[in-house]
Design an enzyme around this catalytic site. Structure first.
Site: not given
Length: 419
Positions: A22-23, A121, A125, A306, A328, A398
């Protein structure tokens, strides 16, 4: 809306092929915008986030076709540089398109994304990186209006934190910029390496992917190519834990064990036997798991945030006391109150959770708070006595392709029902 209904207590065993990442697939699909032609991306998981990415590509003017696990993107005619707010809200990670759109048409309009289920989030940046490359950015009623009338120009970008999304956006924006860009304190995740490998296959010139300093020599043009996405390391971890918490025996195909270097040691500490063979990984679990002394989430190559929620379920049924520290995201313990409803013994203080393992969990009706927390609740249901109903499957959809059917192939009793 739908729910997963799980009849727990069955030993998870068997073999499945793990989905594409997915990422990885989301930034790679965004990268096709930079290519003037038709790209073919294989091993694309069938997820709601993937479908959202396809909607954005079509909104930008790309022609997109899905054939099995392959997505074909013709980005010859990019006709828009704006992502509507409705699509931004549907998929928060759509901010990854910012660098790709700017790299292609030198302007972009996107909504400012807010927080998500696991906390804020901020995209500061991302904005910093774009400004370093010469992009003018103005905020207009919740939209970011970005332009680079003189084109993007390579420069040194130094991140205060190795953000995955910001690193990806900086790469996407700079791969066709003038001159050379250097990214310092870049994210090192395998998904970053995958994105750079795709761009290099298209004719990009990127060095140092997977290291803390990445150098990109801008190219005027990228060429279309055919590329296969890496496997999903978090899905791998989830299915391995499904085997672990049920005293099972699971074999996963289409994996890259190197990407699991931070995952395997705590599984072994819990008493699981791991056998790695080429692109396969097999886990055999003991009847009762051992405690894991401490899990601390960190940027790659450290323990992935995750995987924190699924591992929380694991230590809930282990012998002894385990500690989990979440470094995180500030809101990534939302699954814990739901686990407590199932009989888990967990104490929380800020970003630290202390878990006293119990012999068994009990089925209950729980609500998925986010993607990985939802997966953790499904795992809890697998090893619980009785029936567990996990609501809000939209979060789980998702990131996990055909989740209930894959688990059923591994001997689980899981079905999806409409609410």
């Amino acid at each position: 809306m739908s729910a997963f209904v799980i009849n727990g207590g069955r030993r998870i065993s068997g073999s499945i092929r793990v989905q594409g990442s997915k990422n990885s697939v989301l930034p790679i699909l965004a990268a096709t915008v930079l290519v003037n032609g038709t790209s073919v991306i294989h091993n694309c998981p069938d997820l709601s986030d993937t479908a959202g990415t396809v909607k954005i590509l079509k909104n930008l003017g790309c022609k997109v076709l899905r054939e099995g696990n392959s997505i074909i993107v013709d980005s010859t005619n990019v006709t828009s540089s704006e992502i509507p707010e409705s699509l931004m809200r549907e998929m928060r990670s759509s901010v990854i398109f910012l660098g790709a759109i700017l790299g292609r048409v030198k302007s972009a309009v996107v909504s400012t994304p807010g927080g998500c289920e696991i906390g804020l989030r901020p995209i500061d940046l991302h904005i910093y990186a774009m400004k370093q490359l010469g992009v003018d950015i103005a905020e207009d009623y919740g939209k970011l209006v970005c332009s680079a009338p003189n084109g993007l120009v390579g420069k040194k970008i130094t991140f205060s934190f190795p953000s995955v999304g910001a690193t990806e956006n900086a790469i996407l924006a700079s791969v066709t910029a003038k001159g050379t860009t250097t990214i310092v304190n870049a994210a090192r995740e395998p998904e970053i390496i995958d994105l750079c490998a795709f761009l290099n296959k298209c004719g990009g010139e990127i060095y140092g992917a997977g290291e803390s300093v990445i150098t990109i020599k801008g190219k005027e043009r990228l060429n279309p190519c055919e590329y296969s996405v890496i496997c999903d390391r978090i899905a791998c971890a989830t299915y391995l834990i499904a085997g672990a918490v049920t005293g099972g025996d699971v074999n996963l195909e289409n994996t890259n064990p190197v990407h699991l270097n931070a995952i395997i040691p705590p599984l072994e500490e819990a008493g699981c036997h791991i056998n790695v063979r080429c692109k396969e990984i097999r886990l055999k679990a003991p009847r009762r798991l051992n405690r894991i002394d401490k899990i601390i989430t960190q940027p790659y190559p450290g323990f992935p945030t995750d995987a924190q929620a699924p591992f929380t379920t694991l230590v809930c049924v282990a012998k002894g006391t385990s500690v989990i520290v979440e470094n995180i995201f500030e809101s990534r313990f939302k699954h814990i109150p739901e686990l407590v409803r199932m009989g888990a013994k967990i104490r929380m203080e800020g970003r630290v959770a202390v878990i006293d393992g119990v012999e068994r969990l009990y089925g209950a009706e729980v609500v998925s708070p986010d993607l990985r927390g939802g997966a953790a609740l499904v795992l809890a249901g697998l090893c619980a006595d009785g029936i567990t109903t996990v609501r809000n499957t939209r979060f789980i959809d998702r990131g996990y392709e055909d989740f209930e059917n894959n688990l059923s192939m591994l001997n689980a009793d899981v079905r999806r029902k409409a609410n």
